[in-house]
Design an enzyme around this catalytic site. Structure first.
Site, PDB file in Angstrom:
ATOM      1  N   ASP A 147      -5.611  11.545   6.147  1.00 25.49           N
ATOM      2  CA  ASP A 147      -6.443  10.341   6.199  1.00 25.49           C
ATOM      3  C   ASP A 147      -7.823  10.641   6.771  1.00 25.49           C
ATOM      4  O   ASP A 147      -8.750   9.848   6.648  1.00 25.49           O
ATOM      5  CB  ASP A 147      -5.763   9.275   7.069  1.00 25.49           C
ATOM      6  CG  ASP A 147      -5.095   8.192   6.227  1.00 25.49           C
ATOM      7  OD1 ASP A 147      -5.498   8.024   5.073  1.00 25.49           O
ATOM      8  OD2 ASP A 147      -4.175   7.529   6.742  1.00 25.49           O
ATOM      9  N   GLN A 154       0.285   4.496   8.798  1.00 22.77           N
ATOM     10  CA  GLN A 154      -0.132   3.260   8.133  1.00 22.77           C
ATOM     11  C   GLN A 154      -0.602   2.241   9.164  1.00 22.77           C
ATOM     12  O   GLN A 154       0.127   1.885  10.090  1.00 22.77           O
ATOM     13  CB  GLN A 154       1.044   2.680   7.319  1.00 22.77           C
ATOM     14  CG  GLN A 154       0.685   1.472   6.496  1.00 22.77           C
ATOM     15  CD  GLN A 154      -0.263   1.808   5.353  1.00 22.77           C
ATOM     16  OE1 GLN A 154      -0.137   2.832   4.699  1.00 22.77           O
ATOM     17  NE2 GLN A 154      -1.238   0.941   5.133  1.00 22.77           N
ATOM     18  N   SER A 156     -24.402  -5.495  10.792  1.00 19.29           N
ATOM     19  CA  SER A 156     -24.626  -6.941  10.968  1.00 19.29           C
ATOM     20  C   SER A 156     -25.864  -7.246  11.789  1.00 19.29           C
ATOM     21  O   SER A 156     -26.413  -8.345  11.716  1.00 19.29           O
ATOM     22  CB  SER A 156     -23.388  -7.577  11.616  1.00 19.29           C
ATOM     23  OG  SER A 156     -23.144  -6.985  12.882  1.00 19.29           O
ATOM     24  N   GLU A 178      17.688  62.528  22.848  1.00 23.50           N
ATOM     25  CA  GLU A 178      16.743  62.740  21.748  1.00 23.50           C
ATOM     26  C   GLU A 178      15.641  61.686  21.763  1.00 23.50           C
ATOM     27  O   GLU A 178      14.556  61.913  21.278  1.00 23.50           O
ATOM     28  CB  GLU A 178      17.489  62.688  20.396  1.00 23.50           C
ATOM     29  CG  GLU A 178      18.413  63.875  20.158  1.00 23.50           C
ATOM     30  CD  GLU A 178      19.597  63.870  21.106  1.00 23.50           C
ATOM     31  OE1 GLU A 178      20.337  62.880  21.136  1.00 23.50           O
ATOM     32  OE2 GLU A 178      19.766  64.854  21.842  1.00 23.50           O
ATOM     33  N   PRO A 182      23.691  65.364  26.240  1.00 24.72           N
ATOM     34  CA  PRO A 182      23.274  64.724  27.501  1.00 24.72           C
ATOM     35  C   PRO A 182      21.774  64.814  27.766  1.00 24.72           C
ATOM     36  O   PRO A 182      21.248  64.086  28.596  1.00 24.72           O
ATOM     37  CB  PRO A 182      24.064  65.518  28.553  1.00 24.72           C
ATOM     38  CG  PRO A 182      25.260  66.035  27.830  1.00 24.72           C
ATOM     39  CD  PRO A 182      24.776  66.349  26.450  1.00 24.72           C
ATOM     40  N   TYR A 189       0.833  -1.211   0.000  1.00 18.19           N
ATOM     41  CA  TYR A 189       0.000   0.000   0.000  1.00 18.19           C
ATOM     42  C   TYR A 189       0.868   1.261   0.000  1.00 18.19           C
ATOM     43  O   TYR A 189       0.586   2.240  -0.698  1.00 18.19           O
ATOM     44  CB  TYR A 189      -0.924   0.009   1.221  1.00 18.19           C
ATOM     45  CG  TYR A 189      -1.936  -1.117   1.241  1.00 18.19           C
ATOM     46  CD1 TYR A 189      -2.542  -1.560   0.062  1.00 18.19           C
ATOM     47  CD2 TYR A 189      -2.304  -1.733   2.434  1.00 18.19           C
ATOM     48  CE1 TYR A 189      -3.477  -2.598   0.080  1.00 18.19           C
ATOM     49  CE2 TYR A 189      -3.230  -2.763   2.461  1.00 18.19           C
ATOM     50  CZ  TYR A 189      -3.804  -3.191   1.281  1.00 18.19           C
ATOM     51  OH  TYR A 189      -4.723  -4.219   1.297  1.00 18.19           O
ATOM     52  N   GLY A 220     -10.380  -2.345  -9.146  1.00 21.87           N
ATOM     53  CA  GLY A 220     -10.469  -1.312 -10.176  1.00 21.87           C
ATOM     54  C   GLY A 220     -11.563  -0.309  -9.963  1.00 21.87           C
ATOM     55  O   GLY A 220     -11.815   0.530 -10.833  1.00 21.87           O
ATOM     56  N   LYS A 266       1.196   4.514  -2.675  1.00 20.29           N
ATOM     57  CA  LYS A 266       1.039   5.914  -2.279  1.00 20.29           C
ATOM     58  C   LYS A 266       2.249   6.751  -2.683  1.00 20.29           C
ATOM     59  O   LYS A 266       2.111   7.869  -3.187  1.00 20.29           O
ATOM     60  CB  LYS A 266       0.818   5.995  -0.764  1.00 20.29           C
ATOM     61  CG  LYS A 266      -0.504   5.373  -0.310  1.00 20.29           C
ATOM     62  CD  LYS A 266      -0.568   5.200   1.204  1.00 20.29           C
ATOM     63  CE  LYS A 266      -1.853   4.477   1.609  1.00 20.29           C
ATOM     64  NZ  LYS A 266      -1.898   4.168   3.059  1.00 20.29           N
TER      65      LYS A 266
END
Length: 960
Positions: free
Chosen positions: A124, A99, A196, A383, A380, A51, A272, A55
């Site tokens: 996934d 996986q 089921s 600024e 001194p 698998y 398929g 991938k």
């Protein structure tokens, strides 16, 4: 009529072609980007390997960068979780598949493992978060499991509308049945899930317009159960005995195909059918994840939260303000500005380092606008350049809602524990936390101290060993036996090549070659490399080393410089990558041989070790302002004995992060004649960056001093000239501002003047300065009150800067590098300082000849002069005229990439910005400092109360 066969192979091929085109489009827009996928496998099961190979093959065809991460069967749950965390934090990976089954000898909680995958990478679609979003119908904000997603794609191929149809899903597994139910439901089918235990399953199947079977029982659903014309999707994969097959078995689905195809309108074959679609949809989810990643990290408006200020009157001390603000967690800020988790190294909750890998990720993104903050010639009275830099960043970010980064230097502990104090800004325009910023930060300066002193130790050790050993003994020490053979290191191979010796076998060198290789033959009187310490310790300014009996009488005079004066600091600030730093460190010249050859750290064999010591320091430090805007704090070279700017790397990363409509505001040290000139001629020359705006900071008080105002004395009340309106004195002082505007315009960049207002300034004084600034050629001039009001007090400045950034500019350097050394110095002296000429004293003349011979004449110039005057005499304020600039000496910082002439009496071995050098007052181990009597200077109003046992961070001096 038999059912139409829905071929999963054909549909999946169409999907793959579409995905291939999508990936190509991504790469066109982002050339260095590829979607990334990791398949994590535990063990070595054959079916899993099959698998996974399918991938990986599909990913390669589409253009996805897929990697197979395999853990052994002995892997524990903790080890698997650790691997998942690593992938989660890897920004180049957009999809992670675990996986199943996990083939481990240990008991593993599969649910815990799958839920450890980051939901945004869970292609996934198996995490509880993605499953929950699907069940709620948030289809656009989750990953749909691949098999149900493939089934929906196959149903679409039939042309049958799902809406309003009755759908039956047989099977309720988390991988197929349950998500298939949700997917059909949110596509507006009426859905029944059977399993089921379902009674009368055939009757339920017979009502289905759409039938999806994933029960895991071979050929359980019979043709006669199926409604005529139904769409049948068979997800089953089962093996049944078939003697006609070479393997003895064949693959069948959960539906009896032969009978079902006679009833159904459409049916998928097995194999398929659904199988190929599962892999195709896995690839589709990976590409979707990559698209989402790009969309969330594209250049654009940040989704950033700002911190509201609680302004107090009167303005409290800096430390009180800093501690009263609740800083955002630094990882939150990092996410807000577009940094990824694996690009950020946290150093606690309020500071972090940023990995250089971000440069590659963002290299195709356009840069933002680049602004440099400078000032008139310092006094001194201060600024407030740092305060203005931070205030402007807060204004443009928190108030103008622009993407903005401030980039500032890391302060040295010398000024922090001296008169000047720290450099985090001040008032309501600060970098926080103030203590972290002003002290160790992340240890960059300590790394420089260690690296610098390693070089110093290597120099004296080499002089000693060469003086006390034979060529052979010295050679054997340099190339010691390893096992039974000697082997040159790569750095020694480089030295051999430099000497013209094309040999790599140590035993092949002749005696003469051994002599040349082993002996640097350093002239002790030529050593320019000093030891450093990040503290103002006047008693280390001149020392004698080598007085231990073990040194056998090899003594010499030496000195300690302050760490930030080390060439390694300049290298850090000017480097563009780890490799570039390695090369710059290797090129640092530390002395001259008796033959007149430059001796480098590469010759000493320590350049690799220096790079290792500096490997973390090269990463910019992320912090924040009081209002939650981002700040890079990186590198801290002084501006009068080095180039005085923060790092190129920080600026480059910030320019990418803010995007084309954003702004990066950086500060150049001291006045425009010092820091700004070097910013343009050195930093911009090496970075290749071109600034859009210069912000020139001025204050009424400082301009009055330049106009001839009286001297101020530390701790004493200010003379009345500075606290009362005096337009005459102010107008005279504006000459200095006019000259600095002229200096900025030499480089072709628009200038905005920021008048940093104090409460004693009158409207007439502020208007006069703004008027004279515009008359002198400034693009604009605005008054600012960010010290007291934070970013709100600098919005007008921000708006002026934004307009100026779109104004025409014609950036150019002041001089050509190919000019002779003396000519480059003369251009700076005449055009920037206003000198009539320069005078090269004897030592400077010798160095011009030496550096020209050694091949260093084409380096830019970094003038080392007083910052307190445009001339070389600190007491001369305003705009001195008619002076000759004396060049006492010239030194080479070859690794950093500049020559620095020493002008007048400037020194490199202590912090130069003592405001009152003859009356130096250190307020250390003082827990409270009263305000200056009668003084209203905002930076002189700091009353700092520290916890018992902790000395003050800042004196009541300036924070500029």
């Amino acid at each position: 009529m038999p059912a139409q066969i829905i071929s999963g192979k054909e549909v999946s091929a169409q999907v793959r072609e579409r995905l291939k085109e999508d990936v190509e489009q991504m790469k066109l827009k982002n050339p260095n980007f590829r979607p990334g996928l990791v398949v994590l496998q535990v063990g070595d099961r054959d079916d899993s390997n099959l698998y996974i190979s399918m991938k990986l093959k599909a990913a390669a065809e589409i253009g996805i960068n897929a990697m197979h991460m395999r853990l052994p069967t002995t892997a524990t749950e903790e080890e698997i979780l650790h691997s998942i965390t690593e992938v989660n934090e890897n920004s180049s990976v957009h999809g992670l598949i675990v996986q199943l089954p996990l083939d481990s000898v240990h008991e593993i909680n599969t649910e815990k493992i799958t839920n450890a995958v980051a939901p945004e990478k869970d292609v996934d679609g198996l995490t509880s978060i993605n499953a929950g979003k699907l069940s709620r119908g948030d289809l656009g904000d989750c990953f749909i499991p691949c098999t149900p997603n493939g089934c929906m794609e196959l149903i679409k191929q039939t042309g049958v509308s799902v809406a309003g149809k009755r759908a039956v899903v047989i099977g309720r597994s988390k991988i197929v049945g349950a998500p298939m139910h949700d997917l059909l439901l949110w596509n507006h089918a009426t859905v029944t899930t059977c399993h089921s235990k379902t009674a009368d399953l055939a009757a339920e199947v017979g009502r289905a317009d759409i039938l999806v079977v994933g029960i895991g029982k071979a050929e359980m659903v019979k043709g006669e159960w199926i409604k005529k014309g139904a769409v049948v999707i068979d997800c089953g994969i089962n093996h049944v005995i078939d003697d006609s097959k070479s393997s003895g078995k064949r693959v069948v689905g959960d539906v009896h195909f032969q009978s079902a195809k006679e009833q159904a309108g459409f049916i998928t074959p097995v194999p398929g059918g659904v199988g190929p679609m599962t892999v195709a949809m896995l690839m589709a989810n990976t590409v979707l994840s990559a698209k989402r990643f790009l969309e969330s990290h594209q250049a654009g408006k940040w989704n950033i939260s700002y911190t509201a200020l609680n302004l107090q009157k009167p303005v409290p001390s800096d430390i009180v303000i800093s501690r009263s603000c609740a800083a955002k967690s630094i990882d939150s800020l990092a996410r807000e500005v577009g940094l990824l988790s694996d690009e950020v190294e946290l150093y606690g909750k309020t500071k972090a380092k940023v990995q250089l890998t971000i440069i590659k990720r963002l290299q195709s993104r356009p840069d933002g606008k680049y602004v440099v903050v400078t000032g008139i010639t310092p006094t001194p009275l201060g600024e407030g350049k740092s305060t203005t830099t931070i205030g402007l960043a807060q204004a443009m970010g928190a108030h103008m809602k622009l993407n903005v980064f401030a980039c500032v230097r890391q302060p040295s502990q010398g000024p922090t524990f001296g008169i000047k104090g720290g450099a985090a800004g001040g008032g309501y325009s600060q970098v926080i936390p103030m203590e972290e910023f002003n002290l160790h930060l992340t240890g960059d300066i300590h790394a420089i101290t260690a690296a610098n002193n390693l070089v110093a130790a290597a120099i004296d050790a080499r002089i000693f060993h060469e003086a006390t050993q034979s060529d052979k003994a010295l050679y054997n020490r340099l190339v010691p036996l390893s096992g039974r053979e000697r082997k040159f290191s790569p750095i020694q191979i480089n030295r051999l090549k430099k000497l013209g010796i094309e040999k790599t076998e140590p035993s092949a060198l002749t005696e003469e070659e051994i002599n040349h290789f082993a002996r640097l033959d350093i002239d002790p009187s030529s050593v320019t490399w000093q030891r450093v310490l990040d503290t103002n310790d006047r008693f280390l300014r001149k020392i004698t080393i080598g007085q231990s009996p073990t040194e056998k009488g090899y003594t010499r005079e030496a000195q300690f410089d302050i760490t930030v004066a080390s060439e390694i600091m300049a290298v850090l600030a000017l480097t563009s990558s780890l490799e570039d730093m390695r090369q710059r460190l290797a090129k640092m010249v530390v002395a001259t041989s008796r033959r007149g050859d430059p001796i480098t750290t590469e010759d000493l064999g320590v350049s690799g070790a220096l790079t290792v010591l500096m490997k973390d320091a090269i990463k910019p430090n992320l912090m924040q302002t009081l209002e939650g805007t981002p700040v890079f704090v990186h590198a801290g070279p002084f501006a009068n004995i080095a180039h005085g700017n923060s790092s190129i790397l920080a600026d480059k990363i910030a320019l990418k992060l803010v995007g084309p409509e954003g702004f990066v505001v950086t500060e150049a040290g001291f006045g425009a004649d010092i820091g700004m000139e070097k910013f343009f001629n050195i930093k911009c020359r090496y970075s290749g960056l071109r600034p859009h705006v210069v912000v020139l900071v001025a204050t009424i008080r400082a301009l009055k001093m330049h106009g001839g105002g009286p001297t101020v004395t530390a701790g004493m009340p200010l003379p009345k000239e500075y606290v009362e309106e005096n337009l005459n004195l102010l107008e005279k002082g504006c000459n200095n501002m006019r000259k600095q505007i002229e200096n900025a315009k030499h480089f072709g960049v628009p200038v905005v003047v920021a008048v940093n207002a104090f409460k004693t300034d009158t409207d007439a004084e502020l208007d006069l300065v703004c008027t004279m600034a515009k008359a002198a050629g400034a693009f604009d001039a605005v008054r600012c009150s960010h010290w007291a009001e934070g970013g709100a007090g600098a919005v007008a400045l921000g708006e002026a800067v934004q307009k100026a950034s779109s104004a025409p500019s014609n950036f150019k350097f002041l001089y050509d590098l190919d000019l002779p050394i003396a000519d480059k110095i003369r251009i700076i002296a005449q055009k920037i300082y206003g000198a009539d000429d320069i005078e090269l004293l004897a030592e400077a003349q010798h160095k011009v000849a030496l550096y020209t011979k050694q091949g260093f004449a084409n380096l830019p110039i970094c003038m080392a002069k007083t910052h307190l005057s445009l001339s070389h005499e600190a007491e001369k304020k305003g705009v001195p005229k008619g002076f000759i600039l004396p060049i006492r000496d010239i030194r080479a910082s070859v690794g950093a990439g500049f020559l620095f002439p020493l002008v007048g009496t400037v020194s490199s071995n202590s912090f130069p910005f003592f405001l009152y050098p003859k009356k130096l007052i250190l307020f250390i181990w003082t827990f409270s400092v009263a305000p200056c009597p009668g003084c209203v200077h905002p930076h002189h109003r700091k009353s700092v109360h520290w916890p018992a046992g902790l000395n003050r961070l800042q004196s009541p001096g300036l924070t500029s």
